[in-house]
Design a protein around this motif. Structure first.
Motif, PDB file in Angstrom:
ATOM      1  N   GLN A 102       0.814  -1.212   0.000  1.00 47.40           N
ATOM      2  CA  GLN A 102       0.000   0.000   0.000  1.00 47.40           C
ATOM      3  C   GLN A 102       0.850   1.265   0.000  1.00 47.40           C
ATOM      4  O   GLN A 102       0.363   2.345  -0.339  1.00 47.40           O
ATOM      5  CB  GLN A 102      -0.969  -0.002   1.184  1.00 47.40           C
ATOM      6  N   HIS A 106       0.843   5.719  -1.505  1.00 41.71           N
ATOM      7  CA  HIS A 106       1.355   6.991  -1.003  1.00 41.71           C
ATOM      8  C   HIS A 106       2.393   7.571  -1.959  1.00 41.71           C
ATOM      9  O   HIS A 106       2.513   8.792  -2.095  1.00 41.71           O
ATOM     10  CB  HIS A 106       1.983   6.795   0.383  1.00 41.71           C
ATOM     11  N   SER A 431      -3.737   4.375  -1.811  1.00 42.95           N
ATOM     12  CA  SER A 431      -3.146   3.470  -0.834  1.00 42.95           C
ATOM     13  C   SER A 431      -4.192   2.511  -0.271  1.00 42.95           C
ATOM     14  O   SER A 431      -3.946   1.305  -0.130  1.00 42.95           O
ATOM     15  CB  SER A 431      -2.512   4.278   0.299  1.00 42.95           C
TER      16      SER A 431
END
Length: 443
Positions: A102, A106, A431
């Motif tokens: 994930q 970002h 994300s």
């Protein structure tokens, strides 16, 4: 700083946090979605109102003192979260691949969506600095080293930093509140998305997720804490070697036609002279803006034996209001948190290369893990201290410090507002989306 300089901000924060906690949580329905206002949001808004008001303006020292308290308050947040990490270590190990994957969200979220918008709004080279990450403190060094402190790229970093400081926590709280109420994503995936690398923004985001899924509070807190730590630790390396070069390359691709026109214009002598003067003026403008930001955010030192007791008093008060009364468990919980903070600060000072955040998180997780002989007792004590009550204290102090940054927003200009909103939204959503698929794949 002397006590007479520290007390005004401390007393103001105590009163505001107490009022905010008494007001409590309120939900506002928006059709299929809902917005939840937590005590921490009320504290942030009331603190900002005090900081912004012109009737009896608060001084810069008042706001800088409040900002200094925020740093220590975030450590209290981290310490509290560490006692959710320990008991949930088996869950975190299972979610390991998703937690790592994930982070791509970002990384790519801001570049994929916010950067094209900044180009469309003609932010110039400041686009690169403003959109390669959410631009917290470590981004300053990355961009300054590559482009120089007087560059347009560095001005972009400063612009996003100012925006995030002023609006980041309140916006991400509202964003996650709406998304959580839709029940579209797994709450653990959203918890991973909440780890954007900022303690205050993570706390604001997590509060909204917990409100929609109170039965998974412990897991949400632990996942968000680890995700935030991963973003903080890896963010420097990812920023230097991947995000910043990628943003620079993407910017060049999107603006190659404009660059060709500029190069053609620069071949003329007269035009070259104009450009030279414009470049000089731009450097001076960037230098002045940098000086403004540095003056506004210049750190001040408040000794731990002053800041920690004050924060503990405010925190015990908000926790007691939440619990319906003061108890020995709350006092014991804060005693454990304070001991962990002091030990983490000491080890950070001794080691120098490992931050207190890492020490506090690691030590807290170890002593609260299922393998710790005292883990059960410590977790029971610390659990009496509501996480959101600490978040209320943190964001109240943050609100009291915002007035010093408001004039900077005028210097930044309006373009950073839509770019900043898209950057935060993209980082969280992408994300979360990646985490959702990763959890499904490995789950």
């Amino acid at each position: 700083m002397t006590l007479p300089q520290i007390w005004p901000a401390s007393v103001a924060a105590f009163i505001i946090a107490l009022i905010a906690q008494v007001i409590g949580m309120h939900t506002f329905d928006l059709g299929p979605a809902a917005i939840v206002f937590f005590p921490m949001v009320w504290g942030l808004l009331m603190g900002a109102a005090i900081s912004f008001q012109k009737f009896r303006p608060v001084g810069l020292d008042f706001q800088r003192v409040a900002n200094a308290f925020v740093g220590v308050a975030v450590l209290f947040l981290i310490a509290r979260l560490a006692f959710n990490i320990g008991p949930n270590l088996p869950l975190l190990l299972d979610a390991g691949p998703a937690l790592l994957l994930q982070e791509v969200g970002h990384l790519l979220g801001t570049i994929a969506l916010a950067l094209p918008l900044a180009v469309l709004l003609r932010m110039g080279k400041a686009t690169v600095g403003a959109t390669f990450s959410l631009d917290r403190e470590p981004a300053f060094a990355m961009v300054s080293e590559k482009y120089g402190p007087d560059s347009d790229q560095y001005r972009g970093v400063l612009a996003m930093y100012v925006f995030g400081t002023l609006f980041g926590a309140i916006y991400v709280s509202l964003l996650t509140s709406v998304i959580s109420s839709l029940n579209f994503f797994d709450p653990l995936a959203m918890a991973m998305g909440a780890g954007v690398g900022s303690g205050s923004m993570m706390a604001a985001s997590v509060g909204s997720i917990i409100a929609a899924h109170p039965d998974q509070e412990s897991a949400i807190l632990s996942i968000a804490a680890v995700s935030n730590l991963i973003t903080t630790v890896l963010g420097v390396y990812v920023g230097i070697y991947i995000a910043l070069p990628l943003a620079d390359r993407f910017y060049r691709v999107l603006t190659r036609r404009q660059s060709r026109r500029d190069e053609a214009a620069a071949t003329a002598t007269a035009a070259s002279t104009v450009h030279s003067a414009a470049d000089t003026a731009g450097v001076e403008t960037n230098r002045a803006f940098r000086a403004q930001v540095l003056a506004s955010s210049a750190p001040i030192s408040i000794r731990p034996w002053t800041s920690i007791p004050i924060l503990a008093v405010v925190g015990v008060t908000t926790a007691s209001v939440f619990a319906g009364g003061l108890s020995l468990q709350i006092l014991g919980g804060y005693a454990v948190l304070i001991a962990l903070l002091l030990l983490g600060m000491l080890l950070a000072k001794v080691s120098r290369k490992v931050s207190s955040i890492v020490w506090v998180t690691t030590l807290g997780a170890v002593i609260s893990s299922p393998w710790s002989p005292i883990g059960t007792q410590l977790v029971a004590l610390v659990a009496s201290v509501d996480f959101l009550s600490i978040a209320c204290v943190t964001l109240t102090f943050a609100g009291l410090s915002l007035g010093k940054d408001l004039p900077l927003l005028k210097t930044v200009g309006w373009k950073i507002i839509p770019v900043g909103l898209v950057a935060i939204t993209a980082s969280f959503l992408l994300s979360t989306l990646i985490a959702e698929f990763a959890l499904g794949f490995w789950g």
